[in-house]
Write a protein that holds these residues in place. Structure first.
Motif, PDB file in Angstrom:
ATOM      1  N   LYS A  35     -61.577  39.900  33.879  1.00 48.84           N
ATOM      2  CA  LYS A  35     -62.467  41.334  34.147  1.00 48.84           C
ATOM      3  C   LYS A  35     -61.968  42.201  35.356  1.00 48.84           C
ATOM      4  O   LYS A  35     -61.244  41.886  36.147  1.00 48.84           O
ATOM      5  N   LYS A  36     -62.118  43.403  35.050  1.00 45.85           N
ATOM      6  CA  LYS A  36     -61.609  44.589  35.969  1.00 45.85           C
ATOM      7  C   LYS A  36     -62.245  44.165  37.387  1.00 45.85           C
ATOM      8  O   LYS A  36     -63.363  43.766  37.557  1.00 45.85           O
ATOM      9  N   GLY A  37     -61.311  44.448  38.380  1.00 46.38           N
ATOM     10  CA  GLY A  37     -61.570  44.306  39.521  1.00 46.38           C
ATOM     11  C   GLY A  37     -61.179  42.639  40.211  1.00 46.38           C
ATOM     12  O   GLY A  37     -61.404  42.678  41.232  1.00 46.38           O
ATOM     13  N   ARG A  38     -60.907  41.964  39.403  1.00 48.11           N
ATOM     14  CA  ARG A  38     -60.699  40.667  39.725  1.00 48.11           C
ATOM     15  C   ARG A  38     -59.135  40.356  39.788  1.00 48.11           C
ATOM     16  O   ARG A  38     -58.413  40.989  38.867  1.00 48.11           O
ATOM     17  N   PHE A  39     -58.692  39.445  40.408  1.00 44.39           N
ATOM     18  CA  PHE A  39     -57.303  39.213  40.510  1.00 44.39           C
ATOM     19  C   PHE A  39     -57.245  37.332  41.161  1.00 44.39           C
ATOM     20  O   PHE A  39     -58.216  37.152  41.735  1.00 44.39           O
ATOM     21  N   GLN A  89     -59.725  32.632  42.543  1.00 42.67           N
ATOM     22  CA  GLN A  89     -60.117  33.978  42.092  1.00 42.67           C
ATOM     23  C   GLN A  89     -60.804  35.123  43.043  1.00 42.67           C
ATOM     24  O   GLN A  89     -61.671  34.510  43.600  1.00 42.67           O
ATOM     25  N   GLU A  95     -62.767  38.981  43.727  1.00 46.73           N
ATOM     26  CA  GLU A  95     -63.224  40.094  42.983  1.00 46.73           C
ATOM     27  C   GLU A  95     -63.517  41.300  43.980  1.00 46.73           C
ATOM     28  O   GLU A  95     -64.028  40.698  45.055  1.00 46.73           O
TER      29      GLU A  95
END
Length: 82
Positions: free
Chosen positions: A2-6, A20, A22
Motif C-alpha cells: 500500500k502507498k505510504g507503507r514500508f 511494517q 505506514e
C-alpha cells in the motif's frame, strides 16, 4: 504494498527484526508514523514535530481532531508526550 507503507529492517545484530510501517500524516510541521509489532516491540505510533516548533497547539489538535490527523480513538488516548 500500500502507498505510504514500508518495511523497517534492523541493522547488524538486529537484522533479523522487521516490522511494517505506514506514514499516516505528513503535513505542515508534523509527521505521524504507525508501526506493527516486532519480536521486541509492541505496535504503536510515532509523532514527530519539527524541531523548534511549539507542540502545545498540536497536542490540542491531536486530542480534539485526531481523526483529521489519521489517528484512531484508541491511539489518541495512548499518546505519551515527551
Amino acid at each position: 504494498m500500500k502507498k505510504g507503507r514500508f518495511i523497517w529492517r534492523g541493522f547488524g545484530l538486529l537484522k533479523i527484526l522487521s516490522s511494517q510501517w505506514e506514514v499516516v500524516t505528513m503535513k505542515d510541521d508534523i509527521l505521524i508514523i504507525r508501526f506493527e509489532k516486532s519480536l521486541l516491540t509492541p505496535s504503536g505510533i510515532d509523532i514527530l514535530v519539527r524541531k523548534g516548533k511549539d507542540i502545545s497547539n498540536f497536542q490540542d489538535k491531536a486530542e480534539y481532531t485526531y481523526e483529521s490527523l489519521g489517528l484512531r480513538a484508541e491511539e489518541k488516548v495512548e499518546i505519551k508526550w515527551l
